[in-house]
Motif scaffolding. Structure first.
Motif, PDB file in Angstrom:
ATOM      1  N   GLY A   1      12.918   3.548 -22.918  1.00 24.34           N
ATOM      2  CA  GLY A   1      11.871   5.297 -22.339  1.00 24.34           C
ATOM      3  C   GLY A   1      12.723   5.910 -23.810  1.00 24.34           C
ATOM      4  N   PRO A   2      12.064   7.098 -23.275  1.00 23.76           N
ATOM      5  CA  PRO A   2      11.200   7.659 -24.842  1.00 23.76           C
ATOM      6  C   PRO A   2      12.790   7.609 -24.778  1.00 23.76           C
ATOM      7  CG  PRO A   2      10.966   8.778 -22.664  1.00 23.76           C
ATOM      8  CD  PRO A   2      11.795   7.699 -22.738  1.00 23.76           C
ATOM      9  N   ARG A   3      13.135   8.294 -26.868  1.00 17.91           N
ATOM     10  CA  ARG A   3      13.818   7.919 -27.850  1.00 17.91           C
ATOM     11  C   ARG A   3      14.148   6.555 -28.407  1.00 17.91           C
ATOM     12  NH1 ARG A   3      17.016  12.597 -24.716  1.00 17.91           N
ATOM     13  NH2 ARG A   3      15.382  14.660 -24.066  1.00 17.91           N
ATOM     14  N   GLN A   4      13.778   5.766 -27.999  1.00 13.88           N
ATOM     15  CA  GLN A   4      14.419   4.333 -28.622  1.00 13.88           C
ATOM     16  C   GLN A   4      13.826   4.026 -29.209  1.00 13.88           C
ATOM     17  OE1 GLN A   4      13.238   0.571 -25.556  1.00 13.88           O
ATOM     18  NE2 GLN A   4      15.614   0.575 -26.420  1.00 13.88           N
ATOM     19  N   SER A   5      14.737   3.665 -30.577  1.00 16.25           N
ATOM     20  CA  SER A   5      14.217   2.602 -31.567  1.00 16.25           C
ATOM     21  C   SER A   5      13.222   2.186 -31.397  1.00 16.25           C
ATOM     22  CB  SER A   5      14.816   2.350 -32.508  1.00 16.25           C
ATOM     23  OG  SER A   5      15.096   1.743 -33.634  1.00 16.25           O
TER      24      SER A   5
ATOM     25  N   ASN B   1      26.529   4.952  -5.490  1.00 13.39           N
ATOM     26  CA  ASN B   1      25.922   5.065  -4.720  1.00 13.39           C
ATOM     27  C   ASN B   1      24.850   5.067  -5.293  1.00 13.39           C
ATOM     28  OD1 ASN B   1      26.586   6.104  -2.331  1.00 13.39           O
ATOM     29  ND2 ASN B   1      27.700   7.880  -3.334  1.00 13.39           N
ATOM     30  N   TRP B   2      24.963   3.965  -6.747  1.00 11.00           N
ATOM     31  CA  TRP B   2      23.717   3.885  -7.314  1.00 11.00           C
ATOM     32  C   TRP B   2      22.252   2.908  -7.139  1.00 11.00           C
ATOM     33  CZ3 TRP B   2      20.719  -0.311  -9.877  1.00 11.00           C
ATOM     34  CH2 TRP B   2      20.120  -0.474 -11.137  1.00 11.00           C
ATOM     35  N   LYS B   3      20.693   3.182  -7.612  1.00 10.79           N
ATOM     36  CA  LYS B   3      19.795   2.112  -7.251  1.00 10.79           C
ATOM     37  C   LYS B   3      19.279   3.263  -7.932  1.00 10.79           C
ATOM     38  CE  LYS B   3      17.296   4.507  -2.962  1.00 10.79           C
ATOM     39  NZ  LYS B   3      17.657   4.601  -1.801  1.00 10.79           N
ATOM     40  N   PRO B   4      18.178   1.615  -8.341  1.00 11.21           N
ATOM     41  CA  PRO B   4      16.924   1.633  -9.810  1.00 11.21           C
ATOM     42  C   PRO B   4      15.818   2.726  -8.866  1.00 11.21           C
ATOM     43  CG  PRO B   4      17.638  -0.526  -8.375  1.00 11.21           C
ATOM     44  CD  PRO B   4      18.262   0.241  -7.580  1.00 11.21           C
ATOM     45  N   GLU B   5      15.214   3.700  -9.395  1.00  6.50           N
ATOM     46  CA  GLU B   5      14.204   4.243  -8.690  1.00  6.50           C
ATOM     47  C   GLU B   5      12.755   4.080  -9.075  1.00  6.50           C
ATOM     48  OE1 GLU B   5      15.976   8.421  -8.876  1.00  6.50           O
ATOM     49  OE2 GLU B   5      17.576   8.536  -7.647  1.00  6.50           O
ATOM     50  N   TYR B   6      13.335   3.765 -10.725  1.00 11.40           N
ATOM     51  CA  TYR B   6      11.870   3.926 -11.142  1.00 11.40           C
ATOM     52  C   TYR B   6      11.352   2.098 -11.409  1.00 11.40           C
ATOM     53  CZ  TYR B   6      11.795   8.188 -13.507  1.00 11.40           C
ATOM     54  OH  TYR B   6      12.090   9.273 -13.135  1.00 11.40           O
ATOM     55  N   SER B   7      10.092   2.326 -11.253  1.00  9.02           N
ATOM     56  CA  SER B   7       9.496   0.201 -12.071  1.00  9.02           C
ATOM     57  C   SER B   7       9.187   0.678 -12.952  1.00  9.02           C
ATOM     58  CB  SER B   7       8.057   0.539 -10.284  1.00  9.02           C
ATOM     59  OG  SER B   7       7.131   1.684 -11.144  1.00  9.02           O
ATOM     60  N   LEU B   8       9.002  -0.612 -13.503  1.00 11.07           N
ATOM     61  CA  LEU B   8       8.327  -1.129 -14.440  1.00 11.07           C
ATOM     62  C   LEU B   8       6.927  -0.317 -15.400  1.00 11.07           C
ATOM     63  CD1 LEU B   8       9.455  -2.592 -17.066  1.00 11.07           C
ATOM     64  CD2 LEU B   8       8.353  -4.274 -16.784  1.00 11.07           C
TER      65      LEU B   8
ATOM     66  N   LEU C   1       7.195   2.338 -18.028  1.00 12.69           N
ATOM     67  CA  LEU C   1       6.302   2.799 -18.955  1.00 12.69           C
ATOM     68  C   LEU C   1       5.387   3.679 -19.347  1.00 12.69           C
ATOM     69  CD1 LEU C   1       5.856  -1.279 -18.753  1.00 12.69           C
ATOM     70  CD2 LEU C   1       6.956  -0.046 -20.786  1.00 12.69           C
ATOM     71  N   LYS C   2       4.877   3.770 -17.943  1.00 13.06           N
ATOM     72  CA  LYS C   2       3.655   5.514 -18.144  1.00 13.06           C
ATOM     73  C   LYS C   2       3.734   6.586 -18.772  1.00 13.06           C
ATOM     74  CE  LYS C   2       1.139   5.557 -14.459  1.00 13.06           C
ATOM     75  NZ  LYS C   2       0.852   5.738 -13.401  1.00 13.06           N
ATOM     76  N   GLU C   3       5.995   7.066 -18.268  1.00 11.59           N
ATOM     77  CA  GLU C   3       6.197   8.274 -18.862  1.00 11.59           C
ATOM     78  C   GLU C   3       6.689   7.930 -20.388  1.00 11.59           C
ATOM     79  OE1 GLU C   3       9.751   9.645 -17.019  1.00 11.59           O
ATOM     80  OE2 GLU C   3       8.741   9.906 -14.751  1.00 11.59           O
ATOM     81  N   THR C   4       7.483   6.133 -20.784  1.00 11.58           N
ATOM     82  CA  THR C   4       7.870   6.124 -21.673  1.00 11.58           C
ATOM     83  C   THR C   4       6.111   6.069 -22.820  1.00 11.58           C
ATOM     84  OG1 THR C   4       8.786   4.802 -21.363  1.00 11.58           O
ATOM     85  CG2 THR C   4       8.899   4.377 -23.557  1.00 11.58           C
ATOM     86  N   ILE C   5       5.081   5.674 -22.865  1.00  8.43           N
ATOM     87  CA  ILE C   5       4.172   6.394 -24.018  1.00  8.43           C
ATOM     88  C   ILE C   5       3.984   7.306 -23.482  1.00  8.43           C
ATOM     89  CG2 ILE C   5       1.536   5.488 -23.245  1.00  8.43           C
ATOM     90  CD1 ILE C   5       1.913   3.429 -21.952  1.00  8.43           C
TER      91      ILE C   5
ATOM     92  N   LEU D   1      -2.242  -2.697 -21.107  1.00  6.44           N
ATOM     93  CA  LEU D   1      -3.281  -2.630 -20.311  1.00  6.44           C
ATOM     94  C   LEU D   1      -3.290  -1.011 -19.627  1.00  6.44           C
ATOM     95  CD1 LEU D   1      -3.849  -5.220 -16.559  1.00  6.44           C
ATOM     96  CD2 LEU D   1      -5.068  -4.891 -18.294  1.00  6.44           C
ATOM     97  N   GLN D   2      -2.389  -0.274 -20.193  1.00  3.02           N
ATOM     98  CA  GLN D   2      -2.682   1.214 -20.455  1.00  3.02           C
ATOM     99  C   GLN D   2      -2.576   1.671 -21.642  1.00  3.02           C
ATOM    100  OE1 GLN D   2       1.305   3.221 -18.408  1.00  3.02           O
ATOM    101  NE2 GLN D   2       1.813   1.216 -17.301  1.00  3.02           N
ATOM    102  N   ILE D   3      -2.790   1.659 -22.365  1.00  4.10           N
ATOM    103  CA  ILE D   3      -3.578   2.207 -23.570  1.00  4.10           C
ATOM    104  C   ILE D   3      -4.700   1.647 -23.798  1.00  4.10           C
ATOM    105  CG2 ILE D   3      -2.365   2.432 -25.735  1.00  4.10           C
ATOM    106  CD1 ILE D   3       0.499   2.527 -24.803  1.00  4.10           C
TER     107      ILE D   3
END
Length: 330
Positions: free
Chosen positions: A184-188, A298-305, A309-313, A261-263
């Motif tokens: 995600g954002p800020r990753q090296s 109460n955790w569950k994943p909310e983001y699809s890959l 990726l779209k937010e990270t881009i 495909l996204q870029i």
């Protein structure tokens, strides 16, 4: 544990996951002390990018987790600790294994010792899916054997077991939090996803990568951080080691295809030998079980890959100047 009003220490707060966790804890109403690595430039890492009104809510403490006296000074006034500070780059661990022992094992021991001495209410030790090595069975649950396939993973296995010993020996309220591959954002750009994205966004059409066949269980950073928060809120997690995993397996080659495909659909991969791990050190398969975290919290994943990726881009496009796209980030 109720986080609102709690005095919380986050080590590694200047880093990728740590900075996101600081933001999430502030949203929960916690009183956050951000422990950042001392340096003569007075840099607070990613915290330096926070808006002024957010920074005003954070107590920043510069220090070094390898120094017990330094940690005792900051731990004496906190209710709970989220310990994320570590050396995490696997390629660099081949070059400097001793530094990984000092930082990851000795640093964790110092955290635990200080927490014990000052009777801290909760301690969350950050592990990694790399402790499992190549999967012997899937999905990988918390009972899977450990395999030290790199000096990094071996140091994290050592840190986890030291943490377990403090729970069993001193009844220290420790939880071992084990995220699978977070992005995600800020990753090296030492990590594969920002390495791909940053090369593509810089205009390259031949993208340098290593082995494309290993599979990983990728967590978007907001899901990982939410995992920490939900684990902290549950008293049932004390004394446990808990995966944060999506339960979805993706190979590196497919990650490249989705980002391409996204870029830029015209881009292709160029094999770069320097990015390939030694044969016996490569972790070929990681697919995590999230059964335990979903039972205890109460955790569950909310983001699809795709969405992650779209937010990270989008974020990387706005911050590309921070990345050195012409070199291999060890």
């Amino acid at each position: 544990m109720e986080l609102k009003g709690k005095k919380v220490l986050v080590t590694g707060a200047d880093g990728f996951i740590g900075s996101h966790l600081v933001e999430a804890l502030i949203e929960e109403g916690a009183r956050v002390t951000a422990f950042v690595f001392y340096n003569s430039f007075n840099s607070w890492g990613w915290l330096d990018t926070f808006p002024a009104d957010t920074l005003s809510k954070i107590n920043v403490f510069q220090g070094d987790i390898r120094d017990l006296n330094c940690l005792r000074e900051v731990v004496k006034d906190v209710d709970s600790i989220f310990h994320l500070a570590a050396l995490i780059a696997i390629p660099y661990s081949y070059i400097a294994p001793e530094s990984y022992i000092d930082t990851n094992i000795k640093g964790t021991l110092n955290i635990l010792q200080a927490a014990k001495d000052f009777s801290v209410e909760r301690v969350f030790i950050t592990s990694t899916s790399e402790v499992y090595g190549t999967a012997k069975y899937v999905p990988i649950d918390e009972l899977h054997p450990f395999q030290g396939q790199s000096p990094y993973s071996a140091s994290k296995i050592g840190a986890d077991r030291i943490a377990e010993s403090f729970y069993r020996s001193y009844n220290l309220p420790v939880t071992i939090v084990r995220p699978f591959n977070t992005y995600g954002p800020r990753q090296s750009a030492r990590a594969v996803i920002p390495a791909i994205i940053s090369q593509l966004l810089s205009g390259k059409t031949e993208i340098k990568l290593g082995n494309l066949t290993p599979t990983r269980d990728f967590n978007y950073v907001k899901d990982t951080v939410n995992g920490f928060i939900e684990i902290a809120k549950s008293d049932r997690t004390i004394g446990e080691e808990i995966n944060i995993a999506t339960g979805v397996e993706t190979c590196i080659g497919d990650i490249f295809e989705e980002i391409r495909l996204q870029i830029n659909k015209e881009a292709k991969v160029i094999n770069d030998d320097i990015r390939i791990r030694p044969e016996k050190s490569e972790v070929d398969r990681l697919l995590g079980s999230n059964k335990k975290i979903m039972e205890l919290t109460n955790w569950k994943p909310e983001y699809s890959l795709k969405d992650g990726l779209k937010e990270t881009i989008v974020w990387l496009r706005d911050n590309l100047e921070r990345y050195k796209t012409d070199i291999y980030n060890v």
